[in-house]
Design an enzyme around this catalytic site. Sequence first.
Site, PDB file in Angstrom:
ATOM      1  N   GLU A 110      37.237  49.390  57.294  1.00 35.04           N
ATOM      2  CA  GLU A 110      35.796  49.229  57.061  1.00 35.04           C
ATOM      3  C   GLU A 110      35.135  48.296  58.056  1.00 35.04           C
ATOM      4  OE1 GLU A 110      38.014  49.234  54.588  1.00 35.04           O
ATOM      5  OE2 GLU A 110      37.432  50.837  53.207  1.00 35.04           O
ATOM      6  N   HIS A 152      37.304  47.588  41.986  1.00 30.66           N
ATOM      7  CA  HIS A 152      36.574  48.815  42.327  1.00 30.66           C
ATOM      8  C   HIS A 152      35.283  48.981  41.532  1.00 30.66           C
ATOM      9  CE1 HIS A 152      40.284  49.721  44.337  1.00 30.66           C
ATOM     10  NE2 HIS A 152      39.912  50.943  44.667  1.00 30.66           N
TER      11      HIS A 152
END
Lengths: 367, 327
Positions: free
Chosen positions: B60, B129
């Site tokens: 990322e 998450h």
Amino acid sequence: MAAKKTTKKKSTKSTATKDYASAEVNKQLSAEDKVELYRKLVRIRRFEQFSLKEYNGGKMGGFLHLYIGQEAVAVGAVSLMGDNDHVITAYRDHGHALAVGMGMNECMAELYGKITGCSKGKGGSMHYFAPDKNYWGGHGIVGGQTPLGTGLAYGLKYKGLKGCALTFLGDGAVNQGAFHESLNIAALFELPVVFIIENNGYSMGTSQVRSSAHPEEGLAARAEAYDMDWDVCMGENLYEVRAHVWEAMKRAHEKSKPTILEIKTYRYYGHSVADANAKKYRTKEEIEKYQRDHDPLKVWQAVLEGEGVLTSEQAAEIDSAAKEEAKAAVEFAEESPYPEISDISTDIYWELDNDTEASKQGTILFD
Amino acid sequence: MRELSYRHALREGLDEELTRDENVVIMGEEVAQYNGAYKVTEGLWEKWGCKRIVDTPISEAGFMGMGIGASMLGIRPVMELMFWSFHSVAFDQLVNNAANVRYMSGGLINCPIVVRGPANGGTGVGATHSHTPEGLFAAFPGLKVCSPATPADAKGLIKSAIRDNDPVYFMESTLLYGNVGPVPDPEDGDFVIPLGLADCKREGSDITLVAHGASVLQALEAAEKLAEEHNISAEVIDLRSIRPLDEEAILNSVRKTHRIVVVDESKPFCGVSAMITAIVQEKAFDDLDAPVLRVNTIDAPAIYSPGIEKEQLPNARRIVEKVLTIA
């Protein structure tokens, strides 16, 4: 035990001193070009010496990461840039800025935090920018600029332009995750980027041996893990810097392939001027040895005098002109106004600055 | 009007912008050949090919930074975070490089990127998450944040986000992707919704419920119950965009109802609801007949347990209970 790979992407050890002057890219230099390169080296040094004096006089805030000792790296690399070549670096950015042609006035005024600074006094020493000169900063977080350089290369490739992104970083940045992610992506996507590690031996106050695990050939050899080309050279002689950088740039231009190029250099001052221990983690003798035997200005002056393209009188003239220019830049910065309080709230959003339709809905800046 | 799912509406918006501007590139993990982890980009790689729809490694910081760098040369990357929760590994790129580069360059540079993906809890994937970072990113001047609740809003806002010349962080919800709703037909014209424009999803006169993203649906369900069971008429204001923020829409509703409950899936401390509360008490103090109250996710990391996970999040029952304390 797994078999060790023996073929390397690039063997860099040269046993003899190469004749870099006769490298194709250096043979193209005219006498005037060579003198101009000398002028650039001197201007960077004098600019920074004047800025140091004013910093110590309390005229500016923050950090001042001096480039003195490393000048030939930026000047050599930038001297090879064409229209589609771009440059980005970290916070030791004054040398690259002057090398791409930014003026001493705007650079000095930025240090003072004046509105006439290259970033209107909003960026400071670590955040110089000149996109019109393909110079994308000036970035404060160690290694944080390396994905951006990868992105500049991505943009060039996307647009089908034959150029490259010279992405500078220090030896302290090689252990940052963002750098390794950049290496993987650059190799995977075959991007025209040249990662130039300016290895001055110390990541702030920690020597290379205390901070980085790497193959015996050096930091650049980590490129092997990414199946990427790599190279190592010394950074004190412009001919050598230019010859090695050009090889990497050609690889980017012609094959759209990345390179890690490690250039060994040395900084005479601390990590920043605020680095009070600059002489504790290394000896006085070590610093003096570099200043005496490896100084890029002295080396280049000797080369040019040897070639008969520069006299010591001319060198002295260049030096005094650079001093005058730096002195005038200090005066310019002194006389320039600070930003207004209202300037704090501009240059945040493009749409707001340009008063577009998209900026008219809702509140974007809050009390 | 024709109906599309939220994910289909998003995809249609992306597809139209890919058509409109050749510099728009979609990049992210599994967005191309895999068709998207949540199938938002399904079929786009097949249609547009490897240049416009780019699979990236799980990296990322690397690919977000690459997109930011490419945007400085005029590319307009739309980057998918498989979950917004993964922002943490790219944080330096997201808040230093994207948010600050314009300012630190004195306005010489702008960064026309979009980062999009789901940001929600409630799916049994635990605390790593289930982050809802819209308030976190909206706290950085230089960034824009939006969070659509319906298929039409998702399409209209993603198109505006892509056209915007500043970085826009676009927060969706895995729980909304399958929801179906009316979306204007492209043949009836280019459908865009400006950032910073809230939408009144239900008119009411007794209390204002302000929400964004999936919480809008919880607020609407609560409003239904309040009407049926308690004879309370609740107005539901869907912010759609967090920054820029449609303050006037919130204040006008409060001036009418004199009561407000802010519903926000992010945590109570320093979140979106805290900001709205501060604005309302400052700018509509004399119009209030009760304190500004909030319904947030219960202040703890996201619990995994499917048996009670939904109770940690704002839900209609918790909203109704909160409303009944002041209305």
